[in-house]
Design a protein around this motif. Structure first.
Motif, PDB file in Angstrom:
ATOM      1  N   ARG A 171      10.488   0.852  -4.374  1.00 25.54           N
ATOM      2  CA  ARG A 171      10.834  -0.125  -3.353  1.00 25.54           C
ATOM      3  C   ARG A 171       9.596  -0.922  -2.966  1.00 25.54           C
ATOM      4  O   ARG A 171       8.466  -0.479  -3.170  1.00 25.54           O
ATOM      5  CB  ARG A 171      11.430   0.559  -2.137  1.00 25.54           C
ATOM      6  N   GLU A 172       9.825  -2.090  -2.397  1.00 31.53           N
ATOM      7  CA  GLU A 172       8.733  -2.922  -1.900  1.00 31.53           C
ATOM      8  C   GLU A 172       8.699  -2.795  -0.382  1.00 31.53           C
ATOM      9  O   GLU A 172       9.738  -2.870   0.274  1.00 31.53           O
ATOM     10  CB  GLU A 172       8.933  -4.377  -2.306  1.00 31.53           C
ATOM     11  N   VAL A 173       7.509  -2.569   0.165  1.00 31.47           N
ATOM     12  CA  VAL A 173       7.360  -2.421   1.609  1.00 31.47           C
ATOM     13  C   VAL A 173       6.180  -3.251   2.118  1.00 31.47           C
ATOM     14  O   VAL A 173       5.168  -3.389   1.429  1.00 31.47           O
ATOM     15  CB  VAL A 173       7.158  -0.939   2.025  1.00 31.47           C
ATOM     16  N   ASN A 174       6.350  -3.778   3.303  1.00 31.78           N
ATOM     17  CA  ASN A 174       5.265  -4.458   3.982  1.00 31.78           C
ATOM     18  C   ASN A 174       4.570  -3.425   4.853  1.00 31.78           C
ATOM     19  O   ASN A 174       5.207  -2.818   5.719  1.00 31.78           O
ATOM     20  CB  ASN A 174       5.787  -5.618   4.829  1.00 31.78           C
ATOM     21  N   LEU A 192      -6.137  -0.012   7.937  1.00 30.00           N
ATOM     22  CA  LEU A 192      -7.125  -0.906   8.537  1.00 30.00           C
ATOM     23  C   LEU A 192      -6.757  -2.358   8.270  1.00 30.00           C
ATOM     24  O   LEU A 192      -6.889  -3.217   9.139  1.00 30.00           O
ATOM     25  CB  LEU A 192      -8.520  -0.615   7.985  1.00 30.00           C
ATOM     26  N   LYS A 193      -6.317  -2.654   7.026  1.00 30.96           N
ATOM     27  CA  LYS A 193      -5.869  -3.990   6.622  1.00 30.96           C
ATOM     28  C   LYS A 193      -4.613  -3.815   5.791  1.00 30.96           C
ATOM     29  O   LYS A 193      -4.629  -3.108   4.790  1.00 30.96           O
ATOM     30  CB  LYS A 193      -6.941  -4.706   5.793  1.00 30.96           C
ATOM     31  N   GLY A 194      -3.543  -4.451   6.186  1.00 27.60           N
ATOM     32  CA  GLY A 194      -2.264  -4.273   5.509  1.00 27.60           C
ATOM     33  C   GLY A 194      -2.011  -5.278   4.401  1.00 27.60           C
ATOM     34  O   GLY A 194      -2.751  -6.244   4.213  1.00 27.60           O
ATOM     35  N   SER A 195      -0.908  -5.049   3.678  1.00 28.50           N
ATOM     36  CA  SER A 195      -0.438  -5.935   2.615  1.00 28.50           C
ATOM     37  C   SER A 195       0.972  -5.490   2.239  1.00 28.50           C
ATOM     38  O   SER A 195       1.563  -4.634   2.898  1.00 28.50           O
ATOM     39  CB  SER A 195      -1.379  -5.883   1.403  1.00 28.50           C
ATOM     40  N   THR A 196       1.479  -6.026   1.152  1.00 26.75           N
ATOM     41  CA  THR A 196       2.784  -5.647   0.623  1.00 26.75           C
ATOM     42  C   THR A 196       2.573  -4.756  -0.587  1.00 26.75           C
ATOM     43  O   THR A 196       1.714  -5.048  -1.429  1.00 26.75           O
ATOM     44  CB  THR A 196       3.598  -6.892   0.237  1.00 26.75           C
ATOM     45  N   PHE A 197       3.350  -3.671  -0.688  1.00 26.16           N
ATOM     46  CA  PHE A 197       3.187  -2.696  -1.765  1.00 26.16           C
ATOM     47  C   PHE A 197       4.507  -2.396  -2.454  1.00 26.16           C
ATOM     48  O   PHE A 197       5.559  -2.400  -1.818  1.00 26.16           O
ATOM     49  CB  PHE A 197       2.633  -1.371  -1.214  1.00 26.16           C
ATOM     50  N   ILE A 236       4.190  13.133  -3.717  1.00 25.66           N
ATOM     51  CA  ILE A 236       3.727  12.522  -4.967  1.00 25.66           C
ATOM     52  C   ILE A 236       4.228  11.084  -4.971  1.00 25.66           C
ATOM     53  O   ILE A 236       5.397  10.821  -4.688  1.00 25.66           O
ATOM     54  CB  ILE A 236       4.279  13.276  -6.192  1.00 25.66           C
ATOM     55  N   HIS A 237       3.322  10.148  -5.273  1.00 28.59           N
ATOM     56  CA  HIS A 237       3.737   8.754  -5.390  1.00 28.59           C
ATOM     57  C   HIS A 237       2.737   7.935  -6.193  1.00 28.59           C
ATOM     58  O   HIS A 237       1.658   8.405  -6.521  1.00 28.59           O
ATOM     59  CB  HIS A 237       3.973   8.126  -4.017  1.00 28.59           C
ATOM     60  N   GLN A 238       3.154   6.711  -6.480  1.00 25.55           N
ATOM     61  CA  GLN A 238       2.302   5.702  -7.098  1.00 25.55           C
ATOM     62  C   GLN A 238       2.526   4.427  -6.304  1.00 25.55           C
ATOM     63  O   GLN A 238       3.648   4.149  -5.877  1.00 25.55           O
ATOM     64  CB  GLN A 238       2.678   5.482  -8.559  1.00 25.55           C
ATOM     65  N   VAL A 239       1.466   3.656  -6.075  1.00 28.28           N
ATOM     66  CA  VAL A 239       1.598   2.406  -5.327  1.00 28.28           C
ATOM     67  C   VAL A 239       0.850   1.286  -6.035  1.00 28.28           C
ATOM     68  O   VAL A 239      -0.083   1.535  -6.810  1.00 28.28           O
ATOM     69  CB  VAL A 239       1.069   2.540  -3.871  1.00 28.28           C
ATOM     70  N   GLN A 240       1.279   0.047  -5.744  1.00 29.41           N
ATOM     71  CA  GLN A 240       0.557  -1.132  -6.225  1.00 29.41           C
ATOM     72  C   GLN A 240       0.637  -2.209  -5.159  1.00 29.41           C
ATOM     73  O   GLN A 240       1.712  -2.473  -4.603  1.00 29.41           O
ATOM     74  CB  GLN A 240       1.124  -1.656  -7.542  1.00 29.41           C
ATOM     75  N   ASN A 241      -0.516  -2.830  -4.872  1.00 26.48           N
ATOM     76  CA  ASN A 241      -0.569  -3.921  -3.910  1.00 26.48           C
ATOM     77  C   ASN A 241       0.010  -5.164  -4.573  1.00 26.48           C
ATOM     78  O   ASN A 241      -0.593  -5.735  -5.471  1.00 26.48           O
ATOM     79  CB  ASN A 241      -2.013  -4.157  -3.461  1.00 26.48           C
ATOM     80  N   THR A 242       1.193  -5.573  -4.142  1.00 27.59           N
ATOM     81  CA  THR A 242       1.848  -6.763  -4.687  1.00 27.59           C
ATOM     82  C   THR A 242       1.715  -7.944  -3.734  1.00 27.59           C
ATOM     83  O   THR A 242       2.297  -9.008  -3.976  1.00 27.59           O
ATOM     84  CB  THR A 242       3.340  -6.473  -4.979  1.00 27.59           C
TER      85      THR A 242
END
Length: 122
Positions: free
Chosen positions: A86-89, A72-77, A103-109
């Motif tokens: 890896r970092e993805v937009n 719905l609303k994006g960012s960089t993770f 299986i994963h872990q994410v963080q909004n950077t």
């Protein structure tokens, strides 16, 4: 073979197919003890989650069953999974489908709050 034996065998097969990862699902997983997802719909056919990640907030390591997602609303993770880190937009309006357990872990950077819908068939 009697019905009790058949139902016992079916139960053993069913239990053996359950996840053995010991990881939380997306709803149970949070970030530093705080929930990031809420249930929008949960019935016998589907579960829909809305997950919100302010800048710096993530989703601890968790397991997904097959699911469809929509941003719905994006960012960089920063994403950590079986392929590494890896970092993805992730842009607004991005959709994805994963037909396998992941299986994963994410963080909004990024610098904006991100919001996802996760749709899980049952």
């Amino acid at each position: 073979m009697n019905i009790f034996k058949i139902s016992s065998i079916i139960m053993i097969i069913f239990v053996s197919c359950k996840s053995t990862s010991g990881l939380p699902d997306p709803l149970a997983a949070g970030w530093k003890g705080q929930a990031v997802c809420e249930v929008l719909q949960d019935n016998e056919r589907i579960r829909v989650l809305k997950c919100t990640f302010a800048p710096g907030v993530g989703h601890e390591k968790h397991v997904h069953e097959p699911h469809f997602g929509y941003t719905l609303k994006g960012s960089t993770f920063t994403i950590t999974d079986s392929e590494g880190t890896r970092e993805v937009n992730v842009p607004s309006g991005y959709d994805f489908f994963n037909g396998e357990k992941t299986i994963h872990q994410v963080q909004n950077t990024g610098d904006s709050t991100a919001v996802f819908l996760i749709i899980e068939p049952k």
